[in-house]
Write an enzyme that holds these catalytic residues in place. Sequence first.
Site, PDB file in Angstrom:
ATOM      1  N   ALA A   1      -9.361   3.352  38.523  1.00  0.00           N
ATOM      2  CA  ALA A   1     -10.360   2.625  37.750  1.00  0.00           C
ATOM      3  C   ALA A   1     -10.800   1.421  38.581  1.00  0.00           C
ATOM      4  O   ALA A   1     -10.052   0.937  39.442  1.00  0.00           O
ATOM      5  CB  ALA A   1      -9.759   2.174  36.428  1.00  0.00           C
TER       6      ALA A   1
ATOM      7  N   GLY B   1      -6.566   5.881  37.794  1.00  0.00           N
ATOM      8  CA  GLY B   1      -7.475   6.708  37.000  1.00  0.00           C
ATOM      9  C   GLY B   1      -7.960   7.941  37.763  1.00  0.00           C
ATOM     10  O   GLY B   1      -8.288   8.962  37.152  1.00  0.00           O
TER      11      GLY B   1
ATOM     12  N   GLU C   1      -5.263  10.413  37.344  1.00  0.00           N
ATOM     13  CA  GLU C   1      -5.307  10.915  35.960  1.00  0.00           C
ATOM     14  C   GLU C   1      -6.419  11.948  35.776  1.00  0.00           C
ATOM     15  O   GLU C   1      -6.250  12.928  35.050  1.00  0.00           O
ATOM     16  CB  GLU C   1      -5.509   9.743  34.994  1.00  0.00           C
ATOM     17  CG  GLU C   1      -4.296   8.824  34.937  1.00  0.00           C
ATOM     18  CD  GLU C   1      -4.530   7.606  34.064  1.00  0.00           C
ATOM     19  OE1 GLU C   1      -5.530   6.891  34.303  1.00  0.00           O
ATOM     20  OE2 GLU C   1      -3.724   7.359  33.167  1.00  0.00           O
TER      21      GLU C   1
HETATM   22  N1  DAK Z   1     -11.334  -0.657  42.288  1.00  0.00           N
HETATM   23  C1  DAK Z   1     -12.339  -1.330  42.867  1.00  0.00           C
HETATM   24  N2  DAK Z   1     -12.581  -1.307  44.181  1.00  0.00           N
HETATM   25  C2  DAK Z   1     -11.758  -0.568  44.953  1.00  0.00           C
HETATM   26  C3  DAK Z   1     -10.680   0.168  44.408  1.00  0.00           C
HETATM   27  C4  DAK Z   1     -10.483   0.109  43.004  1.00  0.00           C
HETATM   28  N3  DAK Z   1      -9.550   0.802  42.366  1.00  0.00           N
HETATM   29  N4  DAK Z   1     -10.063   0.788  45.435  1.00  0.00           N
HETATM   30  C5  DAK Z   1     -10.715   0.474  46.536  1.00  0.00           C
HETATM   31  N5  DAK Z   1     -11.743  -0.338  46.264  1.00  0.00           N
HETATM   32  C6  DAK Z   1     -12.710  -0.923  47.191  1.00  0.00           C
HETATM   33  C7  DAK Z   1     -12.080  -2.054  47.987  1.00  0.00           C
HETATM   34  O1  DAK Z   1     -12.094  -3.249  47.227  1.00  0.00           O
HETATM   35  C8  DAK Z   1     -13.008  -2.098  49.160  1.00  0.00           C
HETATM   36  O2  DAK Z   1     -14.191  -2.753  48.785  1.00  0.00           O
HETATM   37  P1  DAK Z   1     -14.898  -3.869  49.713  1.00  0.00           P
HETATM   38  O3  DAK Z   1     -13.832  -4.872  49.998  1.00  0.00           O
HETATM   39  O4  DAK Z   1     -15.297  -3.077  50.957  1.00  0.00           O
HETATM   40  O5  DAK Z   1     -16.033  -4.364  48.919  1.00  0.00           O
HETATM   41  C9  DAK Z   1     -13.352  -0.637  49.396  1.00  0.00           C
HETATM   42  O6  DAK Z   1     -13.068   0.030  48.166  1.00  0.00           O
HETATM   43  C10 DAK Z   1     -12.503   0.010  50.474  1.00  0.00           C
HETATM   44  O7  DAK Z   1     -11.147  -0.205  50.133  1.00  0.00           O
HETATM   45  P2  DAK Z   1     -10.085  -0.811  51.153  1.00  0.00           P
HETATM   46  O8  DAK Z   1     -10.749  -1.677  52.172  1.00  0.00           O
HETATM   47  O9  DAK Z   1      -8.987  -1.394  50.361  1.00  0.00           O
HETATM   48  O10 DAK Z   1      -9.600   0.530  51.894  1.00  0.00           O
HETATM   49  P3  DAK Z   1      -8.172   0.797  52.555  1.00  0.00           P
HETATM   50  O11 DAK Z   1      -8.320   2.102  53.256  1.00  0.00           O
HETATM   51  O12 DAK Z   1      -7.710  -0.388  53.345  1.00  0.00           O
HETATM   52  O13 DAK Z   1      -7.153   0.962  51.335  1.00  0.00           O
HETATM   53  C11 DAK Z   1      -6.467   1.853  49.202  1.00  0.00           C
HETATM   54  C12 DAK Z   1      -7.318   2.052  50.468  1.00  0.00           C
HETATM   55  C13 DAK Z   1      -6.791   2.998  48.249  1.00  0.00           C
HETATM   56  C14 DAK Z   1      -4.963   1.915  49.550  1.00  0.00           C
HETATM   57  C15 DAK Z   1      -6.787   0.459  48.557  1.00  0.00           C
HETATM   58  O14 DAK Z   1      -8.219   0.382  48.433  1.00  0.00           O
HETATM   59  C16 DAK Z   1      -6.185   0.276  47.222  1.00  0.00           C
HETATM   60  O15 DAK Z   1      -4.990  -0.018  47.076  1.00  0.00           O
HETATM   61  N6  DAK Z   1      -7.009   0.419  46.152  1.00  0.00           N
HETATM   62  C17 DAK Z   1      -6.568   0.187  44.784  1.00  0.00           C
HETATM   63  C18 DAK Z   1      -5.752   1.368  44.301  1.00  0.00           C
HETATM   64  C19 DAK Z   1      -5.245   1.119  42.924  1.00  0.00           C
HETATM   65  O16 DAK Z   1      -4.470   0.212  42.629  1.00  0.00           O
HETATM   66  N7  DAK Z   1      -5.709   1.958  42.001  1.00  0.00           N
HETATM   67  C20 DAK Z   1      -5.301   1.877  40.608  1.00  0.00           C
HETATM   68  C21 DAK Z   1      -6.332   1.054  39.852  1.00  0.00           C
HETATM   69  S1  DAK Z   1      -5.826   0.757  38.187  1.00  0.00           S
HETATM   70  C22 DAK Z   1      -7.080   3.271  31.113  1.00  0.00           C
HETATM   71  C23 DAK Z   1      -7.607   4.243  31.886  1.00  0.00           C
HETATM   72  C24 DAK Z   1      -7.455   4.176  33.235  1.00  0.00           C
HETATM   73  C25 DAK Z   1      -6.818   3.115  33.829  1.00  0.00           C
HETATM   74  C26 DAK Z   1      -6.291   2.123  33.048  1.00  0.00           C
HETATM   75  C27 DAK Z   1      -6.413   2.182  31.700  1.00  0.00           C
HETATM   76  N8  DAK Z   1      -7.155   3.329  29.704  1.00  0.00           N
HETATM   77  C28 DAK Z   1      -7.863   4.496  29.116  1.00  0.00           C
HETATM   78  C29 DAK Z   1      -6.373   2.488  28.862  1.00  0.00           C
HETATM   79  C30 DAK Z   1      -6.669   3.104  35.242  1.00  0.00           C
HETATM   80  C31 DAK Z   1      -6.228   2.081  35.926  1.00  0.00           C
HETATM   81  C32 DAK Z   1      -6.311   2.141  37.376  1.00  0.00           C
HETATM   82  O17 DAK Z   1      -6.716   3.117  37.978  1.00  0.00           O
END
Ligand code: DAK
Length: 259
Positions: free
Chosen positions: A65, A110, A113
Amino acid sequence: MEFKNIIYKVEDNIATIQLNRPKALNALNSGINNDILAALELVKADRSIRVLIITGNEKAFAAGADIKEMCDATPSYARSFCSAAIDINNTLESLPIPTIAAVNGFALGGGCELALACDFRVAGYKSRFGLPEVSLGIIPGACGTQRLIPLVGLAKTREVVMLNTIIKGEEALAIGLVNRLVDDAEVYDEAVRLAKELMAKPALALAAAKTAINAGAYGTIEEGKKIECNEFALLFDTHDQKEGMKAMLENREPKFTNS
Ligand code: DAK
């Protein structure tokens, strides 16, 4: 229909939703969620579609997400944002056609998921599956915990959800999280091959099988048994049941009409 955040196409009775926010690693914001929901309505309305493939790009299926959108959210905004993700995944699960996630790169949060809500997962060697939400101070909210348990068991689910262990492609295959693991460049083509294998089967039997499997996976076994029995009986009202059985007895290939 033109979409801003996805590419939608239908070819050879296979619909494909390609997530298309490459700069954000296909992070799932409201815009892309709404596009996916609208595309799912098109899939539901088009009776010619036999299989749906969801895919991303070479670096990411979806990195979760959109954290930028969620970061300062109020609880009420979070609730409406969340309901879209839940709707998407529940719709995928209840579609009467098979669904395939074709996963390259990151399938996190997400994004993971979304892949879990599909019936099959085809992945590349560089794929990375994970539910890192706890490290962000939340938990998976689009039913990731619930869909992971029947696939990989409690012990692995606890590792992925509570320790935020990332599962690489080879391990994902070994633990049953993905069905097929292929070279990264081959992922989409392999998903199409799998779709064509499925399309050789009678559609109504596939739909019934999906209903029965999901009932057992997410409900009680007792409910699942009843639903399976009911679905089994209903299929005896179809052309394809008669044709499939006659063809077997006559030692020939069946000619299914999906009716
Ligand atoms: N959200 C927003 N932007 C993201 C992102 C994300 N999840 N993942 C990556 N990006 C963006 C980065 O901010 C970056 O943007 P700029 O800085 O260039 O503007 C761009 O994508 C490239 O990412 P990186 O520079 O970080 O790329 P790397 O190769 O260095 O790293 C990475 C890749 C995937 C390891 C890293 O980007 C990362 O850790 N991303 C976050 C992964 C994460 O934590 N995902 C879980 C998010 S929480 C719900 C339903 C769903 C959810 C919750 C509740 N309900 C129905 C209640 C879901 C929650 C989630 O998914």
